[in-house]
Write an enzyme that holds these catalytic residues in place. Structure first.
Site, mmCIF file in Angstrom:
data_model
loop_
_atom_site.group_PDB
_atom_site.id
_atom_site.type_symbol
_atom_site.label_atom_id
_atom_site.label_comp_id
_atom_site.label_asym_id
_atom_site.label_seq_id
_atom_site.Cartn_x
_atom_site.Cartn_y
_atom_site.Cartn_z
ATOM 1 N N ASP A 92 -0.133 9.119 0.830
ATOM 2 C CA ASP A 92 0.260 10.539 0.526
ATOM 3 C C ASP A 92 1.764 10.576 0.337
ATOM 4 O O ASP A 92 2.993 10.064 0.788
ATOM 5 C CB ASP A 92 0.384 11.340 1.822
ATOM 6 C CG ASP A 92 -1.125 11.163 2.607
ATOM 7 O OD1 ASP A 92 -2.079 10.335 2.052
ATOM 8 O OD2 ASP A 92 -1.117 11.508 3.616
ATOM 9 N N ARG B 265 -2.031 16.536 12.241
ATOM 10 C CA ARG B 265 -1.019 15.940 11.566
ATOM 11 C C ARG B 265 -0.728 16.690 10.382
ATOM 12 O O ARG B 265 -1.139 17.592 9.850
ATOM 13 C CB ARG B 265 -1.480 14.524 11.342
ATOM 14 C CG ARG B 265 -2.963 14.359 10.658
ATOM 15 C CD ARG B 265 -3.163 13.081 10.454
ATOM 16 N NE ARG B 265 -4.844 13.010 9.666
ATOM 17 C CZ ARG B 265 -5.796 12.975 10.361
ATOM 18 N NH1 ARG B 265 -5.852 13.303 11.906
ATOM 19 N NH2 ARG B 265 -6.980 13.117 9.814
ATOM 20 N N ASP B 266 0.460 16.084 9.926
ATOM 21 C CA ASP B 266 0.839 16.453 8.502
ATOM 22 C C ASP B 266 1.891 17.759 8.406
ATOM 23 O O ASP B 266 1.251 18.625 7.705
ATOM 24 C CB ASP B 266 0.005 16.342 7.404
ATOM 25 C CG ASP B 266 -0.977 15.205 7.444
ATOM 26 O OD1 ASP B 266 -0.522 14.025 8.076
ATOM 27 O OD2 ASP B 266 -2.002 15.187 7.167
ATOM 28 N N TRP C 150 -4.298 0.159 3.767
ATOM 29 C CA TRP C 150 -3.567 1.211 4.858
ATOM 30 C C TRP C 150 -3.300 0.523 6.011
ATOM 31 O O TRP C 150 -4.162 -0.358 6.511
ATOM 32 C CB TRP C 150 -4.590 2.339 4.917
ATOM 33 C CG TRP C 150 -3.885 3.579 5.826
ATOM 34 C CD1 TRP C 150 -3.298 4.545 5.449
ATOM 35 C CD2 TRP C 150 -4.180 3.449 7.391
ATOM 36 N NE1 TRP C 150 -2.728 5.277 6.336
ATOM 37 C CE2 TRP C 150 -3.303 4.729 7.683
ATOM 38 C CE3 TRP C 150 -4.567 2.594 8.245
ATOM 39 C CZ2 TRP C 150 -3.111 4.984 8.783
ATOM 40 C CZ3 TRP C 150 -4.348 3.188 9.707
ATOM 41 C CH2 TRP C 150 -3.715 4.329 9.918
ATOM 42 N N TRP D 201 0.806 -1.226 0.073
ATOM 43 C CA TRP D 201 0.017 -0.110 0.127
ATOM 44 C C TRP D 201 0.839 1.180 0.055
ATOM 45 O O TRP D 201 1.828 1.561 0.852
ATOM 46 C CB TRP D 201 -0.956 -0.014 1.377
ATOM 47 C CG TRP D 201 -1.497 1.232 1.484
ATOM 48 C CD1 TRP D 201 -1.069 2.266 2.339
ATOM 49 C CD2 TRP D 201 -2.970 1.856 1.020
ATOM 50 N NE1 TRP D 201 -1.952 3.508 2.390
ATOM 51 C CE2 TRP D 201 -2.881 3.270 1.462
ATOM 52 C CE3 TRP D 201 -3.978 1.156 0.386
ATOM 53 C CZ2 TRP D 201 -4.192 3.790 1.374
ATOM 54 C CZ3 TRP D 201 -5.029 2.017 -0.072
ATOM 55 C CH2 TRP D 201 -5.396 3.241 0.546
ATOM 56 N N SER E 222 2.113 11.318 7.826
ATOM 57 C CA SER E 222 2.759 12.402 6.680
ATOM 58 C C SER E 222 3.355 13.497 7.310
ATOM 59 O O SER E 222 3.381 13.860 8.691
ATOM 60 C CB SER E 222 1.508 12.901 5.779
ATOM 61 O OG SER E 222 1.092 11.906 4.985
HETATM 62 N N1 DQQ Z 1 -2.925 10.081 5.691
HETATM 63 C C1 DQQ Z 1 -3.678 11.244 5.529
HETATM 64 C C2 DQQ Z 1 -2.951 12.014 6.685
HETATM 65 C C3 DQQ Z 1 -2.351 11.252 7.269
HETATM 66 C C4 DQQ Z 1 -1.953 9.963 6.595
HETATM 67 C C5 DQQ Z 1 -4.008 11.730 4.345
HETATM 68 C C6 DQQ Z 1 -1.822 8.453 7.380
HETATM 69 O O1 DQQ Z 1 -3.676 13.173 7.408
HETATM 70 O O2 DQQ Z 1 -1.150 11.687 7.971
HETATM 71 O O3 DQQ Z 1 -4.186 10.759 3.358
HETATM 72 O O4 DQQ Z 1 -1.550 7.587 6.387
#
Ligand code: DQQ
Length: 595
Positions: free
Chosen positions: A56, A185-186, A80, A53, A116
């Protein structure tokens, strides 16, 4: 944590693995349907996971002439789960080498997923990654999110293959006031900014969040890249009022963002355009019941950032989306199967973009993250788009996004080249493609098409329907994917005034997202000719219309065997058009060694 139903988190945590367990159990009795042999649908010149899999894009950067793309990767299954950072590198943004996993969940703060994040190349040339570490705290049941740093183990390795986590991690533990560590996150590539006389120049980053029940992009500031403090909001969900009572955000809303009340993968990049700086902000949101349920948006602004340090989103955000004095409404980055995309700068100052295109094949829901028997059988899921060059068009107030020129390095045999092809209304013309021996039979193509209005059409004085396009035909079964530009001619004659681009998969088969993907093109004047660029790569068609004014990345799963082809059509009533087409076979992008 306020706003979160414990029972809900627990349910989801238990539910997803169980479902997948059932599906895996079914696999043995299932045989993939026609054409789905595990090889056919894997793109050759798009970045895909080595197996299993991918989601992002992460940590996009150029360092010492090498481009790095990291990505959310589950090395254990084609669904995922417990994200790692996969890694590929390139010297030309066209050919890529697969590298070992760069970051794995192994510390208490990231044990359930290295989510991410981004890379920032510091002024001394050293890159640093900031990512979200997640841990499913037993007592809370779901993913507790904090931000952490990693640096290359050996800065002199040009491929930056091994990464070391900072012993001071996590470096950001506190979600913004009234925010939640379940939606935090991210982190985005940091930028350096003068923030006023007292504070001087600081590093700033922004992190996708939900605060007071709205999607938000809080900023965090640092002097040393290690100690970070909340620094107000860069931007937040327009048109919604922050909730006084965070518990109004129940489980479903908080995790899946009903009404888009949670922002993921936010990005901010200022771009110099002539004498001025245009501020580009991007976010991803999810809305259950919308097709597609995940979508990426951007806003532009010519108003300088204004830092207020306010703690409520929407009450003193630093960014005011406004161009030439008019509010800038969120615009769609790509109308297709795209989510969690990112911008990044090259060392020469180009702004590029890349996005995750998820699977939409039969049985998938959402981004197909819990898989289907078909995706399990294929053994991989997800791809990254070809990077796109990003330009700001101030005349029409939009981003122009076109596949980077570098992708042309993958062109091999020319399959077709001809101009001056007259298409009368109702005409459909199959192009005689010259396939090279041992090639992909039309499954890997780069196609450019131009449609010029003939004089007779230009002279039309009524607002007549205009519809021209290219169909990719998929072998012997008659399946095809049509990409077309339609609209109307200007009342005074002279050209196309209104234009839309659509990818039509109603005759392709196999996709679960909307059959028609596309939208309006902002032209900025009457157009005498319209253009299409198609990057076809087995299970993806990246369609870019009118010089990057509109984009749709659509997944296709045609069952047919036999060579693919191209057909031109003119279905409008507006008169004849004169078409020109160039098409190339595309080579695979993966190499064993960049040198
Ligand atoms: N996927 C989300 C993000 C996160 C990640 C967006 C987790 O917010 O960090 O697709 O795989």
């Amino acid at each position: 944590m306020a706003g979160t139903s414990l029972a809900g988190w627990l349910l989801l945590a238990i539910y997803l693995p169980t479902i997948h367990g059932l599906r895996l159990a079914q696999m043995g009795t299932m045989s993939p349907n026609g054409g789905d042999d595990g090889v056919d649908f894997r793109p050759a010149y798009h970045i895909t996971p080595p197996s299993n899999w991918m989601n992002d894009p992460n940590g996009l950067m150029e360092r010492d002439g090498i481009f790095h793309v990291f990505f959310q990767f589950n090395p254990s299954a084609p669904i995922w789960g417990a994200p790692h950072w996969g890694h590929v590198a390139s010297r030309d943004l066209a050919h890529w080498q697969r590298l070992p996993v760069a970051l794995s969940p192994e510390e208490t703060y990231d044990i359930d997923g290295v989510f991410s994040g981004s890379a920032t190349v510091l002024p001394d040339g050293d890159p640093v990654i900031m990512y979200t570490g997640t841990s499913r705290r037993q007592e809370l049941g779901f993913f507790w999110q904090v931000q952490a740093l990693a640096r290359p183990e050996n800065g002199s390795d040009p491929l930056l293959q091994r990464w070391v986590k900072d012993p001071r991690n996590p470096v950001i533990e506190d979600a913004p006031p009234r925010g939640t560590n379940f939606q935090f996150r991210d982190p985005q590539t940091a930028w350096r900014q003068e923030v006023g006389e007292e504070l001087g120049s600081l590093w700033l980053t922004t992190i996708g969040s939900q605060v007071s029940c709205v999607g938000a992009a809080p900023m965090y500031a640092s002097r040393d890249f290690v100690k970070w403090e909340f620094f107000g909001y860069l931007h937040s969900q327009p048109g919604v009022v922050p909730s006084e009572n965070e518990t109004e955000c129940t489980f479903g809303e908080t995790q899946f963002g009903a009404e888009g009340r949670n922002w993921e993968v936010v990005c901010y990049f200022p771009k110099r355009v002539g004498e001025e700086v245009i501020h580009i902000f991007k976010y991803s949101d999810q809305i259950r019941g919308r097709t597609p349920f995940g979508r990426d948006w951007y806003v532009l602004s010519d108003v300088p950032l204004a830092f207020t340090n306010k703690t409520v989103p929407g009450q003193g955000n630093a960014l005011t989306p406004s161009l030439r004095g008019a509010p800038f409404a969120p615009a769609i980055i790509d109308h297709g199967d795209i989510y969690a995309s990112k911008f990044f700068n090259t060392s020469s100052g180009r702004l590029l973009w890349m996005g995750w295109s998820f699977e939409t094949s039969t049985g998938c829901t959402g981004t197909c993250s819990d898989g289907t028997p078909l995706t399990d059988a294929r053994g991989w899921q997800g791809l990254q788009t070809i990077p796109r060059e990003v330009q700001v068009d101030l005349e029409t107030g939009q981003l122009l996004m076109t596949p980077i020129g570098e992708v042309e390095a993958l062109r091999s045999a020319q399959l077709f080249e001809q101009g001056g092809m007259k298409l009368v209304p109702g005409a459909r013309r199959a192009l005689p493609l010259k396939f090279p021996k041992g090639g992909s039979g039309g499954r890997q193509m780069d196609v450019s098409a131009t449609f010029k209005l003939s004089d007779e059409a230009s002279a039309e004085v009524s607002s007549t329907g205009f519809k021209v396009g290219v169909a990719v035909t998929h072998g012997r079964t008659g399946a095809l994917t049509s990409v077309f530009l339609n609209g109307s001619l200007s009342a005074g004659g002279g050209g196309v005034e209104e234009l839309e681009m659509w990818v039509d998969r109603s005759a392709t088969g196999g996709a679960t997202s909307a059959n028609l993907q596309g939208g309006r093109v902002t032209l900025g004047g009457v157009a005498k000719e319209v253009t299409l660029r198609l990057l076809v790569d087995r299970s993806v068609v990246e369609a870019v219309g009118q010089g990057g004014r509109v984009r749709a990345t659509s997944r296709v799963y045609p069952a047919g065997r036999g060579d693919w082809g191209l057909e031109l059509f003119n279905e409008g009533a507006a008169g004849s058009v004169v078409a020109g087409v160039e098409a190339w076979e595309m080579e695979g992008a993966f190499v064993d060694d960049l040198w």
